[in-house]
Design an enzyme around this catalytic site. Sequence first.
Site, PDB file in Angstrom:
ATOM      1  N   GLU A  31      21.614 105.363  78.414  1.00  0.00           N
ATOM      2  CA  GLU A  31      20.599 104.315  78.596  1.00  0.00           C
ATOM      3  C   GLU A  31      19.410 104.855  79.392  1.00  0.00           C
ATOM      4  OE1 GLU A  31      23.838 104.010  79.154  1.00  0.00           O
ATOM      5  OE2 GLU A  31      24.583 102.063  78.463  1.00  0.00           O
ATOM      6  N   HIS A  90      24.178  71.869  89.672  1.00  0.00           N
ATOM      7  CA  HIS A  90      23.798  71.124  88.470  1.00  0.00           C
ATOM      8  C   HIS A  90      24.230  71.857  87.203  1.00  0.00           C
ATOM      9  CE1 HIS A  90      21.346  68.203  90.709  1.00  0.00           C
ATOM     10  NE2 HIS A  90      21.188  69.215  91.542  1.00  0.00           N
ATOM     11  N   LYS A 137      31.834 104.131  75.629  1.00  0.00           N
ATOM     12  CA  LYS A 137      30.720 105.102  75.535  1.00  0.00           C
ATOM     13  C   LYS A 137      31.011 106.122  74.442  1.00  0.00           C
ATOM     14  CE  LYS A 137      29.532 105.683  80.412  1.00  0.00           C
ATOM     15  NZ  LYS A 137      29.375 106.676  81.452  1.00  0.00           N
ATOM     16  N   GLY A 183      28.456 105.647  92.511  1.00  0.00           N
ATOM     17  CA  GLY A 183      27.284 104.985  91.928  1.00  0.00           C
ATOM     18  C   GLY A 183      27.078 103.573  92.457  1.00  0.00           C
ATOM     19  N   ARG A 184      28.147 102.778  92.465  1.00  0.00           N
ATOM     20  CA  ARG A 184      27.990 101.368  92.864  1.00  0.00           C
ATOM     21  C   ARG A 184      27.858 101.184  94.375  1.00  0.00           C
ATOM     22  NH1 ARG A 184      32.594 102.541  90.334  1.00  0.00           N
ATOM     23  NH2 ARG A 184      34.599 102.346  91.379  1.00  0.00           N
ATOM     24  N   GLU A 196      34.214  96.842  88.950  1.00  0.00           N
ATOM     25  CA  GLU A 196      34.357  98.254  88.560  1.00  0.00           C
ATOM     26  C   GLU A 196      35.295  98.968  89.542  1.00  0.00           C
ATOM     27  OE1 GLU A 196      31.003 100.402  86.294  1.00  0.00           O
ATOM     28  OE2 GLU A 196      30.976 101.450  88.204  1.00  0.00           O
ATOM     29  N   LYS A 217      22.810 109.432  88.803  1.00  0.00           N
ATOM     30  CA  LYS A 217      23.626 110.378  89.570  1.00  0.00           C
ATOM     31  C   LYS A 217      23.989 111.585  88.699  1.00  0.00           C
ATOM     32  CE  LYS A 217      28.050 110.534  91.962  1.00  0.00           C
ATOM     33  NZ  LYS A 217      29.216 109.784  92.413  1.00  0.00           N
TER      34      LYS A 217
HETATM   35  O1  F6P Z   1      29.070 102.144  84.449  1.00  0.00           O
HETATM   36  C1  F6P Z   1      29.563 103.420  84.711  1.00  0.00           C
HETATM   37  C2  F6P Z   1      28.703 104.194  85.657  1.00  0.00           C
HETATM   38  O2  F6P Z   1      29.269 105.445  85.808  1.00  0.00           O
HETATM   39  C3  F6P Z   1      28.528 103.518  87.006  1.00  0.00           C
HETATM   40  O3  F6P Z   1      29.559 103.708  87.884  1.00  0.00           O
HETATM   41  C4  F6P Z   1      27.235 104.114  87.439  1.00  0.00           C
HETATM   42  O4  F6P Z   1      26.694 103.396  88.495  1.00  0.00           O
HETATM   43  C5  F6P Z   1      26.440 104.034  86.166  1.00  0.00           C
HETATM   44  O5  F6P Z   1      27.375 104.349  85.154  1.00  0.00           O
HETATM   45  C6  F6P Z   1      25.230 104.912  86.071  1.00  0.00           C
HETATM   46  O6  F6P Z   1      25.534 106.260  86.195  1.00  0.00           O
HETATM   47  P1  F6P Z   1      24.433 107.348  86.521  1.00  0.00           P
HETATM   48  O7  F6P Z   1      23.845 107.028  87.852  1.00  0.00           O
HETATM   49  O8  F6P Z   1      25.150 108.660  86.510  1.00  0.00           O
HETATM   50  O9  F6P Z   1      23.375 107.272  85.450  1.00  0.00           O
END
Ligand code: F6P
Length: 540
Positions: A215, A386, A506, A269-270, A355, A209
């Site tokens: 990452e 189990h 972060k 995002g979520r 979150e 987003k």
């Molecule tokens: O974990 C924090 C967060 O901002 C989430 O809410 C989001 O889904 C994720 O990082 C990834 O963010 P982006 O889509 O901006 O890479």
Amino acid sequence: MALNSINPTQTKAWSKLAAHFETIKESQMKTWFKENPNRAEEFTIKWEDFYVDFSKNRITSETLELFKELAQELNLQDAISKYFGGDVINQTEGRSVLHTALRSPADVEVILDGANVMPEIYKVKALIKTFSDAIINGTKKGYTNKPFTDVVNIGIGGSDLGPAMVVDSLSFYGNHLRPHYVSNVDGDHVNEILKFLDPETTLFVIVSKTFTTQETLSNATTIKNWFLKHGTQSDVAKHFVAVSTNTAKVEAFGIETSNIFPMWDWVGGRFSLWSAVGLSISLALGYENFDSLLKGAHKMDTHFKEEKFETNIPVVLAFLSVWYNNFFKAESEAIIPYTQYLNQFATYLQQAIMESNGKSIDRSGDKVAYQTGNLIWGEPGTNSQHAFFQLIHQGTKLIPADFIGFTKSLHGNLDHHDKLISNFLAQTEALLNGKSKAEVLSEGTKAAIVPFKVFEGNKPTNTIFIKQLTPESLGKLIAMYEHKIFVQGVVWNVFSYDQFGVELGKQLASKILNEFDSNTIVNHDASTSNLLSYYKNHRV
Ligand code: F6P
């Protein structure tokens, strides 16, 4: 308009709930079942292909009445209107929360800042359809003119968990494209996936987003460099597309404007799998299935918006969750799907729920003096039986659990399905009734062993029985939890749609990263300094 800020524990209904709790906290559900032959019917909601039995909970009709009073005092109905109406309910980030618009029919108007957002949503949906159709049917090909065989989604958090869970859950409906999800900044993750891929037939979807996430950008760069060992810069456009709100950053990364699928800041995002973030869903399952997922979610939206609270599935589930969290002091909730397909469902819900409601500051900016977000965990039954069911049955903790099952299996193997569902039903029955000392003795158990074989029972469960796992029913199920989260956030008086709690780690990680190649290590506690030095001395 913003959501109200009302401390739930200061309401009249909360005091009544507290008093009511004292009167029923020791009551046995099995006694209530004996006393009221209609209990199961009274506490079951039948809606579309959902059969939601919440009768195995430590509640009476008075409990529900009091929660309805609480909802009234907290203006829940008004909050729901604000949520769907595009009010800025994500106040701390100054945003509306409109993922529900992504699954609304085209002819419904959703007005934001004076403009209807629906035409823009449907424009992007058309792009998703055209693109996924062309990749699936092979009209869009790779740089050596071969049709695509693999799709790699590069993202993390909401840009990974939702699409990955949906594609895995609905793999029965999948086409020939093999889906892969790269999320962890651990280079071993991306390398393990690349090892099996052919650059000539792999499509990469970078989903972020913000397009600033460490990452995702690291993985995307590694993958692009790997690709450039085979193809040329001019081939990149055929193999890399992106989903983002941040067009400038995507272009700077080297992706063509025509390969960018837009999203909007009013999609959290979520909660974004319904947007172009779900492109990998449309690719792996086909656009029709993606659309059915959205249609299912929309049906749940309508149910949530229009149904009265006592028969409103997300509202009732949220009430129950608050009941255990705040009155019984339960710390966690288990999600147990009786289908292997929903293997990733609890992991997905961990982000969606924790979150969102893992907050300790209320909507007035004050620290809360009551419990909020619960811990979410779970694994499919029967495997989990189990593994950790011992603790649910005989441990010291109260763990309310959602049991999710489907009356029909997808492959139609009735022998297996009967065994699966017999376990599904048996577990909630066992958790309800337990096993008394007399029953254990009557089985001829030696006296010294009897205490170990007694099950107290009275453990609460919801049974969510759905006809079949389809894109539409999964859409309904996900939306059900999304709205449960919303109601819980309203009750707990927190802002459910920000996530500042992920920022501090972060920031510190980027500071530490810079110290690996510098001679000075400053401003850390002694433990962190030692660990940092230890890593520096051993990293190569
Ligand atoms: O974990 C924090 C967060 O901002 C989430 O809410 C989001 O889904 C994720 O990082 C990834 O963010 P982006 O889509 O901006 O890479």
